[in-house]
Structure formats: C-alpha cells, structure tokens
Design an enzyme around this catalytic site. Structure first.
Site, PDB file in Angstrom:
ATOM      1  N   LYS A  15       0.856  -1.242  -0.035  1.00 11.88           N
ATOM      2  CA  LYS A  15      -0.136   0.081  -0.040  1.00 11.88           C
ATOM      3  C   LYS A  15       0.592   1.158  -0.160  1.00 11.88           C
ATOM      4  O   LYS A  15       0.723   2.101  -0.899  1.00 11.88           O
ATOM      5  CB  LYS A  15      -1.195  -0.029   1.253  1.00 11.88           C
ATOM      6  N   GLN A  57      -4.397  -1.336   9.642  1.00 10.73           N
ATOM      7  CA  GLN A  57      -4.403  -2.796   9.269  1.00 10.73           C
ATOM      8  C   GLN A  57      -5.033  -3.824  10.137  1.00 10.73           C
ATOM      9  O   GLN A  57      -4.600  -3.899  11.230  1.00 10.73           O
ATOM     10  CB  GLN A  57      -2.869  -3.057   8.741  1.00 10.73           C
ATOM     11  N   ASP A  69     -11.503   2.976   4.501  1.00  9.37           N
ATOM     12  CA  ASP A  69     -11.767   1.680   4.550  1.00  9.37           C
ATOM     13  C   ASP A  69     -13.539   1.503   4.592  1.00  9.37           C
ATOM     14  O   ASP A  69     -13.978   0.504   4.203  1.00  9.37           O
ATOM     15  CB  ASP A  69     -11.299   0.785   5.755  1.00  9.37           C
TER      16      ASP A  69
END
Ligand code: NDP
Length: 300
Positions: free
Chosen positions: A54, A98, A121
């Site tokens: 990422k 994460q 997200d």
C-alpha cells in the site's frame, strides 16, 4: 460458452493512472498532496506485506504515505492517541488501521475513533449509514472495486438480478448496498441460506465473498452471468510437486468459466482493484476536505 476474463490487474492500472493524473493536477492547481496514513500493530507477516505494498503504490501515484508501526503490546490509549493526532493532521486525508489487530484491541472501537471523513476503508458506522441511505459516503474499497469492474463490463446494471454470497460489514453488506444503488434486484446469501445453488442460478451477477475455496461450481451459474470472485484462499497444490501452495477464489474458476459470460480470476481480479480503490478513496477524501469537485468515476 467460455467466459470473458475481467482483468482486474489491468483495470486497477487504469484506475491508478487516473488517480496519478488527478494528484498531479491537485498539486499544480491547488498546492495539495493527498496523504494516506497506514497504522500497523504487531508483526503479522501478511499484514507487513500488505502495508508495504500500500505504501509503495501510494508513493507511486504521487501521494504522501505515512507509515506508523506499533508494538503488538501497544495499549488502546496509545493507539487512540495516534488516531486522534492523525484525525487532526491536515496533511493526512485517509487513515487505515491494518486488520487483524491483536486480541486485546477492539476493531469496532478503533474504527469508530477514526474521523469518518478520513475513513478510507469505509467501515465507520457513519459511512455505512450514509451508503445505506443513498448519500455520499466513503465506500469500502473491495466492493467499490467490484462495482467499478461491473460497470465497465456491463454498463447499466439496472434491473439485473444480483446475488451477493456473504454478509460481512467489510464486503457483503456494502456490496449489496452498492448494487441496490445501481437498481439491481439484490439477494444477500449467507451460511443459513436455503437452496444456495437455486438462489445463485437465478442471478445475472454473482458476487462470491465467503472465504471457502472453490465452493461455487459452474453448474450453479446461470449461462452468461457475470461472476465476481472476492475470495482469497490458499490451498495445497500437490500438482506443483514442490510442496508450495496456490491461491484460489470462492468460485471454481475452471467450471464457472465454461458457463459464465464474464468472470474475475484469482489472483488478478478483485485483489488489485482493492488497493487501487484505497488510493481513489484517499484522493476523494482530499478533494472533499478541501471543498473541491471529486474526480469522475472513482467513487459513487
Ligand atoms: P467473513 O468471514 O467476514 O464473511 C464470510 C461470509 O460468508 C459470512 O457472511 C458467512 O455467513 C458467509 N458464509 C460462510 N460459509 C458460507 C456458506 N457455506 N454458504 C454461504 N455463505 C457462507 O469474510 P469477508 O467478507 O471479510 O471476506 C470474504 C472473502 O473475501 C475471504 O476469502 C477474504 O479473504 C476475501 N477478501 C478479499 C479481498 C480482496 O481484496 N480481494 C478483500 C476482503 C476480503 P454468516 O454471516 O451466516 O456466517
């Protein structure tokens, strides 16, 4: 019939290209650089790989990447203090913690601590509520990527029968909301669904987001249907003869590809789109934070 392969890798490349052009324009015209902060707790090897990837892709499209690595034993107070700082930092437009995190931390509480405007997200209840009521939201990256692929493949989705197998907050539920927003007739299937094969056979669009290797065989698929396989499962691969494993989806690709009109492969389908959409969401968050128009086609 042999299905057309929906090349997620190549579509993700196009999305990243569009994001990079928009980032360059933001810099030139407004002096703005979108920034994504990724927080990693502990040393889970798979999470380390995701976070590295990422970070690399964020920098490649011209955005700022801020990586925060915390010890596995970090307290919730310390983690929340970091999230609060990132919420207040104007250089940070997207925040991603994460998952999974160690057991002593609550994923639900972590998500609710993130400013919904920076929740790239799309997991915050505010974003789930905005999506469910048809308003502008930050949309979870994986379903957003699936929708981008479906729009490219089919154009209008209006009136089509769509079945989403899986009802998680991360994939299944937001996917169903997005399809409803496209005027599909949506069925959400799950572990208690009766006659799953019969339900899937009625679908023009099948989204499989279960986490069970190759559970959807070709004879469940309506001829000509479009199949999006979200699952990522690692299985033994004795045919390789080297003791290594391989990745498969939730759909039995070989038999489904003989019946479907179009299908995503695993790997190379939904996976690459997910990270591309994370970048798209960070760009969208930066535009919204600064009162600028959002780029076309990168959000809903
Ligand atoms: P979850 O485990 O949170 O949800 C799985 C869902 O599948 C549940 O709703 C469950 O139903 C349902 N399910 C389980 N067994 C069956 C069954 N036999 N028949 C029908 N439904 C069943 O998983 P996620 O949504 O987080 O992820 C799903 C898959 O997608 C995983 O393989 C994951 O690795 C992958 N994934 C891939 C991403 C990508 O970028 N490509 C991103 C995110 C996830 P119930 O609610 O009744 O238990």
């Amino acid at each position: 019939m042999t299905a057309e392969i929906i090349d997620g890798k190549s579509i993700a490349g196009e999305v990243r290209g569009q994001v990079a052009r928009e980032v360059a324009r933001l810099k030139a015209e407004h002096g703005l650089t979108p920034g994504l902060a990724v927080v990693l707790v502990g040393e889970d090897p798979a999470s380390q790989v995701y976070v590295r990837s990422k970070g690399q892709q964020t920098v490649e499209v011209g955005m700022n990447s801020f990586e925060h690595k915390l010890d596995a034993g970090v307290s919730s107070e310390e983690l929340y203090a970091l999230i609060d700082r990132l919420n207040a930092d104007p250089a940070v437009h997207g925040i991603l913690v994460q998952f999974p995190v160690p057991d002593h931390l609550s994923e639900t509480e972590i998500v609710s601590r993130i400013d919904p405007a920076k929740d790239v997200d799309g997991l915050h209840v505010e974003n789930a509520g905005l999506l469910a009521t048809g308003q502008k939201a930050m949309v979870s990256c994986t379903p957003l990527g699936c929708l981008m692929m479906l729009r490219r493949q089919l154009g209008s989705l209006s009136g089509l029968n769509a079945v989403v197998i899986g009802r998680s907050n991360l994939v299944g539920k937001p996917m169903a909301q997005l399809l409803l927003g496209e005027s599909c007739t949506v069925t959400i299937a799950h572990s208690r669904t009766r006659d799953l094969p019969g339900v899937v056979r009625r679908a023009d669009i099948v989204i499989a987001a279960v986490g069970r290797p190759q559970m959807v065989p070709g004879d469940w698929i309506k001829p000509g249907a479009t199949v999006i396989d979200v699952g990522i499962n690692r299985i033994a691969a004795p045919e390789r003869g080297d003791g290594k494993t391989r990745l498969v989806g939730d759909v039995d690709f070989e038999s489904a590809a003989r019946v479907a009109g179009a299908i995503t492969p695993v790997p190379g389908g939904v996976g690459p789109m997910t990270i591309a959409c994370l970048l798209a969401n960070t760009l969208t968050a930066c535009c919204r934070a600064n009162g600028l128009d959002e780029p076309e086609g990168l959000t809903v």
